[in-house]
Design an enzyme around this catalytic site. Structure first.
Site, short mmCIF file in Angstrom:
data_model
loop_
_atom_site.label_atom_id
_atom_site.label_comp_id
_atom_site.label_asym_id
_atom_site.label_seq_id
_atom_site.Cartn_x
_atom_site.Cartn_y
_atom_site.Cartn_z
N SER A 527 -7.23 0.14 -8.69
CA SER A 527 -7.33 0.88 -7.42
C SER A 527 -7.09 -0.01 -6.21
CB SER A 527 -8.71 1.42 -7.35
OG SER A 527 -9.34 2.16 -8.45
N ALA A 552 3.42 -7.45 -5.79
CA ALA A 552 3.82 -7.01 -4.26
C ALA A 552 4.27 -5.46 -4.31
CB ALA A 552 4.86 -7.67 -3.75
N ASP A 553 4.87 -5.20 -5.40
CA ASP A 553 5.46 -3.70 -5.72
C ASP A 553 4.26 -2.74 -5.50
OD1 ASP A 553 8.04 -4.40 -7.17
OD2 ASP A 553 6.65 -5.88 -7.43
N HIS A 595 8.42 -4.40 -10.57
CA HIS A 595 7.56 -5.56 -10.83
C HIS A 595 8.02 -6.71 -9.88
CE1 HIS A 595 4.96 -3.11 -13.22
NE2 HIS A 595 4.23 -4.36 -13.42
#
Ligand SMILES: Cc1ncc(C[n+]2csc(CCOP(=O)(O)OP(=O)(O)O)c2C)c(N)n1
Ligand SMILES: [Mg+2]
Length: 819
Positions: A527, A552-553, A595
């Site tokens: 989450s 980071a994605d 990714h």
């Protein structure tokens, strides 16, 4: 020592059914006679007066918004006013039993809630404490404005103080409780337990759980109430916040002495509408918000629907929910029925609902209804109530009048740098509490600590490069900085996906499971919004937190929490709140399009965030140390490609002891005089390789400078270098368009225009998706691209044959195609 709940297949396949229990709907049935035991006559009167004060506060706002004047006072209020007329009983009922230690978080429609909570807190605080609070707020500025000519009680003065501070806040005055930087939708005042209200629908849904977490971890009294609307239950972050709050580990794995489940109540201010759509029957299918509890945990979040159009059933429910939370059985959910008689905002023509419906609710309006109840039960006479109401309304009006007066309540002057001055707090805090930091075992006995102690911290050992296995690497450097602060600041906690037994997505935390109790290092649900949001809530309450996003994605999943919450609350509080959060974000590689993207530019664009990307062990440790001693939100990027790189630049090696590197100071990694190469992120290593070729083959010395930080950024060193070389190449692994380096190039063009022999050239990754590992060479910049770009656009190299097309023609071709 992994968590060891055995998952047994036999048990998993056993036949059965999931049972739900009834969720109460309007179950309250106490008579006034029964309630006499719970309320004094004075309480009943206070409840009514509070409701009247809130109604008057908003009536004035409505009048000035729609007519430009109220009782002869003209005022043009430019900002928003999301009124909650009709919802007064819900606000007062919610706040009545709360103590100043109970904290509320709310929404854009929270005028009533903040007033009700303030009135309730004022009744409970001692005169001495009230005076202390009023003197401290805005350096006594608010108090000075309201005490003139007032000779009543301290509590009465405090009510004036708050109503005036709130109006001033709405009108963007210096005398506002948040100096006018919070405004109508975000006003708050922590000494009364009123925490940030959020203009992002459901924004508090992911933040309030972090506040409740803070209370548990740091054994603070009180509960947290998350007041959000019915339509906000369609928001992902609200669901994530609920899931985060309902994690089993609080009760099953954490030390019971901490108190069990999070002390949080999700209180839905269920007014049956979003702006103009109805969750019930239209945009959602739950019918009852209370039903949601059934899907969350076996306790069904102790959910119930309660009549919030009458303060008494709600007060009764609040008392019961508080008890549940005190017993460690949280989280809880209340579906508080109310109705907004006013429009969404004063310009709302209510086209989405019928006049008849509004009239039905007006007839049931809580203020006359409660008035009648008081009269019918002999608590007060008609006349007494009429004069009490007139008194309340006069007091509110007087405060409006003061706030509207620009002489008494000035705005910050033209040309003020106030907002700039509060964007960051830039403080150094060793620890946010004095108690002993908790560990399971002494750090000296920790296997990872011992293993790191045996590693080599210098670029070479006995004249040879250090083998990877033996090198003190970036992963170790970050670990060392974290461990240092864990041992000093008892409030410091870390969480994120797979943080505990797995050791964090990329093993930075490995070894800490043995050292830290669950509440200081734990796994969160998947989450991202709740991870970032809970970090914000934890920090708002006064603790230090390190949250991790695996890639980071995944930042998009926590978009609001990073862009609007983490970044903005310090400034929106006019510097009253701190945000000591380090958000660790790893930048991937080899995992393709979703990714492997460096999204630093996104956060660089957002005001209020510090954005750093160290790529050497020395820098990683020094910068993490600085981030963990500071009071500002730091987005700390780490590259997966280079976690195991040893130190290659600092001859003396990475110190074992503590040191800090100022965030914002670039670092020269290789000295030179012919060309400046600036890097951000792991592109440093490609730049160093390219500089080597330039030297060996072309006799040119490149000066390589790693920015290390995108924001803040001290340009002095960069300017000095560019003045010397007249040429600058900027390199990063983020896609080139809109990258941090494009901003730096544009700024350097301004700062060094007369010194440049050629325009700055930016080389980033291609403006594509990141392709598969096998094709990454087509995407990420490598030394050959840098040399090609230097040759084509900065400084022709003798007899050089470019391997790729880095010409200006190609630059415009790509731009035309958008690739
Ligand atoms: C994320 C987000 N989406 C949309 C909006 C615009 N908006 C403001 S209030 C609102 C309705 C919210 O309804 P609810 O949560 O029930 O609260 P209420 O307005 O009824 O108090 C909307 C859609 C917003 N502020 N934030
Ligand atoms: Mg609503």
């Amino acid at each position: 020592m992994p968590k060891s709940i055995i998952i047994d297949p036999e048990q998993s396949f056993a036949k059965g059914a999931i049972h739900f229990s009834d969720i109460p709907v309007n179950a309250y049935s106490k008579s006034i006679e029964e309630e006499k035991a719970n309320f004094s006559p004075r309480d009943f009167l206070d409840i009514w007066r509070d409701m009247c004060a809130i109604r008057e506060f908003e009536t004035i706002l409505n009048e000035i918004k729609t007519k430009g004047a109220y009782k002869g006072i003209t005022y043009n209020h430019a900002g928003p006013a999301h009124l909650s007329m009709g919802q007064e009983a819900a606000a007062v009922g919610m706040a009545f039993t709360l103590t100043p230690d109970d904290h509320i978080y709310g929404s854009h429609r929270s005028h009533g809630e903040i007033l009700a909570k303030a009135f309730s807190a004022i009744r409970q605080l001692s005169d001495a404490r009230l005076v202390e609070i009023m003197e401290a707020a805005r350096g006594g500025l608010i108090l000075r404005a309201v005490e003139k000519g007032y000779s009543g009680s301290v509590q009465g003065l405090a009510v004036r103080f708050f109503v005036y501070g709130a109006y001033s806040e709405l009108f963007a005055r210096e005398t506002g409780i948040n100096r006018g930087l919070g405004g109508s939708m975000h006003a708050f005042f922590t000494p009364f337990g009123i925490y940030p209200n959020n203009a992002i629908v459901g924004g508090s849904g992911s933040i309030a759980p972090g506040a409740a977490l803070f209370k548990r971890v740091n054994r603070k009294p009180g509960i947290v109430v998350c007041n959000i609307g019915d339509a906000s239950f369609g928001c992902g972050p609200v669901w994530e916040g609920i899931t985060f709050s309902a994690m089993d580990q609080y009760r099953k794995l954490w030390d019971p002495e901490l108190g069990g489940g999070l002390p949080i109540l999700f209180n839905c201010m269920d007014n049956f509408y979003g702006m103009g759509g109805q969750p019930f029957g239209e945009t959602m299918g739950v019918q009852f918000i209370a039903r949601i509890g059934a899907g969350v945990n076996p306790e069904q979040m102790h959910a119930e629907r309660v009549n919030g159009y009458d303060p008494l059933p709600l007060i009764d429910a609040m008392r019961r929910k508080k008890q549940i939370l005190a017993e460690g059985r949280g989280p809880a959910l209340l579906d508080t029925i109310t109705y907004r008689i006013s429009g969404h905002s004063p310009s709302d023509a209510s086209s989405y609902r019928s006049k008849e419906e509004i009239e039905l609710w007006q007839r049931a309006d809580s203020i006359p209804a409660f008035h009648n109840k008081l009269v019918a039960n002999g608590f007060a006479g008609e006349d007494a109530l009429a004069s009490a109401r007139a008194e309340v309304e006069d007091a509110v009006f007087a405060m409006f009048r003061l706030a509207a007066d620009l002489e008494i309540s000035p705005r910050v002057p033209a040309g003020s740098e106030l907002v700039g001055a509060v964007m960051f707090s830039n403080q150094h805090v060793e620890r946010f509490d004095d108690r002993q930091p908790e560990f399971l075992r002494p750090l000296a006995e920790n296997s990872r600590v011992q293993q790191i102690r045996a590693k080599i911290r210098t670029p070479t050992f006995e004249g040879k490069p250090v083998p990877k296995m033996k090198a003190f690497n970036i992963r170790d450097a970050i670990f060392e900085a974290l461990v240092y602060r864990f041992a000093i600041d008892p409030t410091m906690i870390a969480f994120g996906e797979e943080n505990r037994d797995w050791g964090g997505a990329f093993a930075v935390y490995r070894g800490l499971t043995e050292a830290l109790p669950y509440h200081r290092l734990f796994n969160s649900p998947i989450s991202e919004a709740a991870i970032a949001g809970a970090a914000v809530g934890y920090a708002l309450e006064g603790g230090r937190v390190v949250a991790e996003l695996m890639y980071a994605d995944f930042m998009g999943r926590a978009g609001d929490e990073i862009f609007n919450q983490l970044s903005k609350w310090q400034a929106m509080s006019a510097g009253q709140l701190k945000m000591p959060v380090v958000l660790r974000i790893s930048v991937g590689a080899k995992y393709g399009a979703q990714h492997s993207q460096d999204f630093a530019a996104l956060v660089h664009h957002i005001p209020g965030l510090k954005v750093v990307y160290p790529v050497t062990p020395y820098d990683a440790k020094g910068m993490m140390n600085a981030a963990l001693a500071g009071t500002d939100p730091v987005v700390f990027f780490e590259s997966q490609k280079i976690y195991d790189y040893g130190e290659m630049f600092v001859e003396a090696g990475v110190p074992e002891g503590y040191y800090e590197i100022d965030l914002g100071e670039p670092s020269i990694k290789r000295r030179g005089k012919d060309l400046t190469i600036l890097t951000f992120g792991p592109a440093l290593y490609a730049a160093i390789a390219a500089a080597g070729v330039l030297e060996e083959r072309y006799g040119l010395s490149g000066e390589v400078i790693d920015l290390r930080s995108a924001n803040p950024l001290n340009y002095d060193l960069l300017v000095e270098s560019v003045r010397k070389t007249g040429k600058v190449l900027l390199v990063c692994e983020a896609v080139e368009r809109g990258s941090v380096m494009q901003t730096v190039a544009a700024t350097l063009t301004q700062l060094c225009f007369d010194d440049l022999d050629a325009p700055p050239v930016v080389i980033g990754s291609r403006n594509w998706i990141t392709p598969a590992a096998e094709l990454e060479h087509l995407f990420f910049p490598h030394p050959g691209w840098l040399l090609d770009a230097i040759h084509e656009r900065i400084l022709p190299l003798k007899d050089y044959q470019p391997g790729t097309n880095q010409t200006l023609g190609e630059l415009s071709r790509r731009a035309r195609l958008g690739i």
